[in-house]
Scaffold this active site. Sequence first.
Site, PDB file in Angstrom:
ATOM      1  N   SER A  66      23.439  27.954  83.371  1.00 24.83           N
ATOM      2  CA  SER A  66      24.105  28.849  82.412  1.00 24.83           C
ATOM      3  C   SER A  66      23.983  30.336  82.739  1.00 24.83           C
ATOM      4  O   SER A  66      24.729  31.133  82.186  1.00 24.83           O
ATOM      5  CB  SER A  66      23.531  28.623  81.015  1.00 24.83           C
ATOM      6  OG  SER A  66      24.321  27.706  80.325  1.00 24.83           O
ATOM      7  N   LYS A  69      27.073  32.209  83.692  1.00 23.44           N
ATOM      8  CA  LYS A  69      28.093  32.620  82.707  1.00 23.44           C
ATOM      9  C   LYS A  69      28.202  34.140  82.611  1.00 23.44           C
ATOM     10  O   LYS A  69      29.280  34.689  82.387  1.00 23.44           O
ATOM     11  CB  LYS A  69      27.745  32.028  81.330  1.00 23.44           C
ATOM     12  CG  LYS A  69      27.845  30.506  81.279  1.00 23.44           C
ATOM     13  CD  LYS A  69      27.204  29.943  80.009  1.00 23.44           C
ATOM     14  CE  LYS A  69      27.351  28.417  79.970  1.00 23.44           C
ATOM     15  NZ  LYS A  69      26.590  27.823  78.868  1.00 23.44           N
ATOM     16  N   TYR A 192      33.773  25.699  86.932  1.00 25.14           N
ATOM     17  CA  TYR A 192      32.636  25.872  86.016  1.00 25.14           C
ATOM     18  C   TYR A 192      31.432  25.045  86.498  1.00 25.14           C
ATOM     19  O   TYR A 192      30.303  25.539  86.557  1.00 25.14           O
ATOM     20  CB  TYR A 192      33.041  25.481  84.587  1.00 25.14           C
ATOM     21  CG  TYR A 192      31.873  25.451  83.650  1.00 25.14           C
ATOM     22  CD1 TYR A 192      31.280  26.640  83.217  1.00 25.14           C
ATOM     23  CD2 TYR A 192      31.306  24.248  83.225  1.00 25.14           C
ATOM     24  CE1 TYR A 192      30.161  26.622  82.376  1.00 25.14           C
ATOM     25  CE2 TYR A 192      30.203  24.224  82.382  1.00 25.14           C
ATOM     26  CZ  TYR A 192      29.638  25.406  81.969  1.00 25.14           C
ATOM     27  OH  TYR A 192      28.537  25.388  81.150  1.00 25.14           O
ATOM     28  N   TYR A 244      20.635  31.084  74.056  1.00 25.57           N
ATOM     29  CA  TYR A 244      21.000  29.919  73.244  1.00 25.57           C
ATOM     30  C   TYR A 244      20.792  30.257  71.763  1.00 25.57           C
ATOM     31  O   TYR A 244      20.942  31.408  71.367  1.00 25.57           O
ATOM     32  CB  TYR A 244      20.194  28.672  73.670  1.00 25.57           C
ATOM     33  CG  TYR A 244      20.370  28.308  75.120  1.00 25.57           C
ATOM     34  CD1 TYR A 244      21.618  27.975  75.627  1.00 25.57           C
ATOM     35  CD2 TYR A 244      19.294  28.293  76.000  1.00 25.57           C
ATOM     36  CE1 TYR A 244      21.790  27.631  76.965  1.00 25.57           C
ATOM     37  CE2 TYR A 244      19.449  27.950  77.338  1.00 25.57           C
ATOM     38  CZ  TYR A 244      20.704  27.623  77.814  1.00 25.57           C
ATOM     39  OH  TYR A 244      20.859  27.295  79.124  1.00 25.57           O
ATOM     40  N   VAL A 262      19.415  25.974  81.866  1.00 23.94           N
ATOM     41  CA  VAL A 262      18.629  24.745  81.694  1.00 23.94           C
ATOM     42  C   VAL A 262      17.774  24.355  82.893  1.00 23.94           C
ATOM     43  O   VAL A 262      16.921  23.490  82.767  1.00 23.94           O
ATOM     44  CB  VAL A 262      19.495  23.512  81.353  1.00 23.94           C
ATOM     45  CG1 VAL A 262      19.899  23.493  79.905  1.00 23.94           C
ATOM     46  CG2 VAL A 262      20.664  23.374  82.267  1.00 23.94           C
TER      47      VAL A 262
HETATM   48  N1  GLU Z   1      25.766  22.687  83.400  1.00 23.15           N
HETATM   49  C1  GLU Z   1      25.324  22.811  82.057  1.00 23.15           C
HETATM   50  C2  GLU Z   1      26.421  22.433  81.098  1.00 23.15           C
HETATM   51  O1  GLU Z   1      27.506  22.956  81.173  1.00 23.15           O
HETATM   52  C3  GLU Z   1      24.856  24.202  81.808  1.00 23.15           C
HETATM   53  C4  GLU Z   1      23.803  24.120  80.844  1.00 23.15           C
HETATM   54  C5  GLU Z   1      22.991  25.373  80.675  1.00 23.15           C
HETATM   55  O2  GLU Z   1      22.354  25.881  81.597  1.00 23.15           O
HETATM   56  O3  GLU Z   1      22.955  25.802  79.521  1.00 23.15           O
HETATM   57  O4  GLU Z   1      26.218  21.592  80.259  1.00 23.15           O
END
Ligand code: GLU
Length: 325
Positions: A66, A69, A192, A244, A262
Amino acid sequence: MGKTHPFQAFLDRLYLKYQSLGEGKLASYIPELAKVNPDWFSICAVTVDGRVFEVGNADQLFTLQSISKVFVYGMALEEHGREKVLAKVGVEPTGDPFNSIIRLDEYSKRPDNPMVNAGAIATTSLIKGTDPADRLNRMLAMFRRYIGHDVYIDMSVFISERSTGHRNRAMAHLMRHFDMIDEKIDEALDLYFQQCSLMVNCRDLAVMAATLANKGVNPITGDRAVSAHCIRDILSVMYTCGMYNYAGQWAYQVGIPAKSGVSGGIIAIVPNQIGIAVFSPLLDAHGNSVRGIKVCEALSQHFELHMFDLPMGCSHFLQTLENEA
Ligand code: GLU
């Protein structure tokens, strides 16, 4: 051998203090993340004038997940401008878990912000390119500017993300229904999953964080990774939505823009001063690295890095570093 810099000594002490903290769980939604070594731990920091401090497994590779992003959001802002991006993705914190599917804004039908999965997929769908390979190459080139060397995708993580990512796929189709993303749904999802599967180490993360701290210029290579005018938007969203559904508590307690993933990484940015990165894959219930949170809390407290620490906020950090040397 020269004298250890007091900041390095501080990081060494934090490392020793939290190394034995075995709390938390590994991410388990794909096998690649579930089988990593829970003892991996590293703290790295890079100043805007290019000094590197590191302790622990700074060379250990892991996937960006994540944290990607943030950088893809910067790329979308750069390529399309704030208004166009805002029309597709909001900037409102949700308080919901990152993969929450139900929330598209009631009126605009936009995902709430670019740090939850729906918003990140919408952001990724904005990346320009003539075909999937061109879009991927342009995205990799962007990451290369932040990191300062070639970057690669962990293929087994990518394949696992792609084959298990039904929830992300469902969100993308819902957004297509509301015209928030274009018809190239699978292309956007692949891109993504690829950005999540990019391999970095903790030192790379700190350089990326320092690049954001340094108004978009990589302090090691001197290359510009993103335009300076995008930094404020990127950091604002990190500050309110980066951790989060712990983002509010983080803003309250640690008080600097940050993003976690994560796989156990956290980046934290002290604007105009320093980029901080922690890597430790044991996660708390929110999905944030347990050791990572502890380390950032301790750094913020000790150096008074919280944005609203008065009278000078975080703007005195480099001075502190000089005074202590
Ligand atoms: N690849 C994970 C997803 O899209 C990313 C999760 C994360 O790092 O929050 O579910």
